[in-house]
Every structure is written in C-alpha cells, then in structure tokens.
Design a protein around this motif. Structure first.
Motif, PDB file in Angstrom:
ATOM      1  N   PRO A 118       3.647  50.403  19.114  1.00 40.51           N
ATOM      2  CA  PRO A 118       4.330  49.458  18.534  1.00 40.51           C
ATOM      3  C   PRO A 118       5.670  49.482  18.244  1.00 40.51           C
ATOM      4  O   PRO A 118       6.562  48.432  18.523  1.00 40.51           O
ATOM      5  CB  PRO A 118       3.845  49.827  17.132  1.00 40.51           C
ATOM      6  N   SER A 119       6.628  50.974  18.341  1.00 41.03           N
ATOM      7  CA  SER A 119       8.095  50.911  18.622  1.00 41.03           C
ATOM      8  C   SER A 119       8.336  50.289  19.879  1.00 41.03           C
ATOM      9  O   SER A 119       9.402  49.649  20.095  1.00 41.03           O
ATOM     10  CB  SER A 119       8.292  52.300  18.397  1.00 41.03           C
ATOM     11  N   PHE A 120       7.631  50.681  20.883  1.00 40.68           N
ATOM     12  CA  PHE A 120       7.913  50.307  22.288  1.00 40.68           C
ATOM     13  C   PHE A 120       8.040  48.831  22.308  1.00 40.68           C
ATOM     14  O   PHE A 120       8.916  48.034  22.916  1.00 40.68           O
ATOM     15  CB  PHE A 120       7.082  50.852  23.343  1.00 40.68           C
ATOM     16  N   ASN A 121       6.824  48.290  21.668  1.00 43.05           N
ATOM     17  CA  ASN A 121       6.666  46.636  21.877  1.00 43.05           C
ATOM     18  C   ASN A 121       7.925  46.022  21.208  1.00 43.05           C
ATOM     19  O   ASN A 121       8.325  45.141  21.452  1.00 43.05           O
ATOM     20  CB  ASN A 121       5.360  46.303  21.249  1.00 43.05           C
ATOM     21  N   THR A 122       8.397  46.804  20.052  1.00 45.40           N
ATOM     22  CA  THR A 122       9.368  45.963  19.266  1.00 45.40           C
ATOM     23  C   THR A 122      10.504  46.004  20.146  1.00 45.40           C
ATOM     24  O   THR A 122      11.739  45.247  20.139  1.00 45.40           O
ATOM     25  CB  THR A 122       9.597  46.828  17.934  1.00 45.40           C
TER      26      THR A 122
END
Length: 197
Positions: free
Chosen positions: A32-36
């Motif tokens: 999720p952090s990478f997607n953000t």
C-alpha cells in the motif's frame, strides 16, 4: 574406513513456512505504501508536464510577439474539448481566434505554429480548469500575460486531499498551489480549497 559426516545446508520445512509467513506480513505492509508513492509521483509528473507546456507558451508568446494559445484537445490537432485530461495543444495564434490555422508547416512568421502536443493523462487522473474566463483555453499575450487568472487541478481517485494544482495569475506567472490552512488540501487562485470532480 573413515566415513565423512555429511552436512546438509538449507531450510527445514518449518523454517521455510516461517520465512514465507514473515515475507507475506512485510509485503502486506509495504505494497500500500508503494502504491501511494506511485500515485503521488504520477500526479506530480503530470502537473510538471503541464507546467512545462505553460512555460513554453509564455516564453514563445514573448519571443514571437503574438498570442500563444494553450487549449484542451482530445484529437491533439484542434481546440475541441473542455476535458483537459484528454490532452492539450500549444500553438502560436497570430489572429488570436483559438483556432490552429493551416500554414506552410514551417512555422513562418505571420502564420500559426503548433508548438507542443500532449496526450491525455494516464491512471484515470483528471485535470480541470477553474476561475478562468474560459475553461476551454488560455492565451498568453505578447507580453507574457493572461486575460484572467485561474487554477488547473490534477486529481486521482483519492480526492482533494491528494490533489496537485497550479495557479496562474494575470501577470502570466504559474505557481504550484499550496495549503494555506491545516486541512492538507491545496488552495486555488482564490485561496479556496481545490475541488476534485
């Protein structure tokens, strides 16, 4: 006869299962952090590409001594849309009629000249114009000024809290929008929160 003791290197089944479980937990936190990060970088890159087009338009208007038009274009050949996210074009507009008139193609003096073509935004992002006298196009004068001030807002599915915006003032200056309050939403040219449509 001596027998050498053989050492086996590797994982036992239990060690392998524990390693896989740990990797799964770490990945569920990291993805999720990478997607953000990807979404944020996409918005910033799109805003910077648009800002580059605006800077080109202003400098060409001053250099050529004619109006330069930046307009929404879904076909990348004419001003035919208000949906900026479908693309835009930049052209010298000698008679200031917001129409890219056919010329020799050599960008000779006294004829319109296509300066830049930008394809639509990717990732389902939107680009909207607000507060300008006409939201379909803007024109830089030979002095590098605009007829009206306004804001271009870049949004993705996350909404206004993650929006990027560029404010344009009548002097022709383009400024990255910032938040003047504490709500983490950038402000438009009228110092109001930008809105994602």
């Amino acid at each position: 006869m001596w027998f050498k003791k053989q050492h086996n290197f590797g994982f036992t089944l239990i060690e392998l299962l524990i390693s896989i479980a740990l990797a799964a937990v770490i990945l569920t936190q990291a993805v999720p952090s990478f997607n953000t990060l990807v979404q944020n970088n996409r918005l910033i890159a799109q805003k910077n590409e648009f800002l580059s087009s605006l800077n080109l338009a202003r400098s060409e208007a001053i250099k050529r001594g004619v109006r330069v038009t930046v307009c929404a274009s879904s076909n990348q050949t004419s001003c035919n849309s208000t949906d900026w996210e479908k693309g835009w074009i930049v052209f010298s507009d000698v008679n200031a009629d917001v129409t890219l008139d056919a010329g020799s193609g050599a960008c000779s003096e006294g004829e319109d000249c296509l300066l830049r073509v930008a394809m639509g935004l990717i990732g389902g992002n939107t680009l909207t114009a607000s507060h300008f006298s006409n939201t379909m196009f803007i024109q830089y004068t030979p002095r590098g000024e605009l007829d009206s001030a306004g804001t271009f807002t870049f949004c993705d599915q996350r909404g206004a809290k993650h929006a990027q915006a560029t404010n344009l003032y009548t002097v022709g200056r383009a400024v990255s929008a910032s938040d003047s309050g504490t709500d983490s939403i950038v402000n438009d040219v009228q110092n109001e929160n930008v809105v994602c449509l």
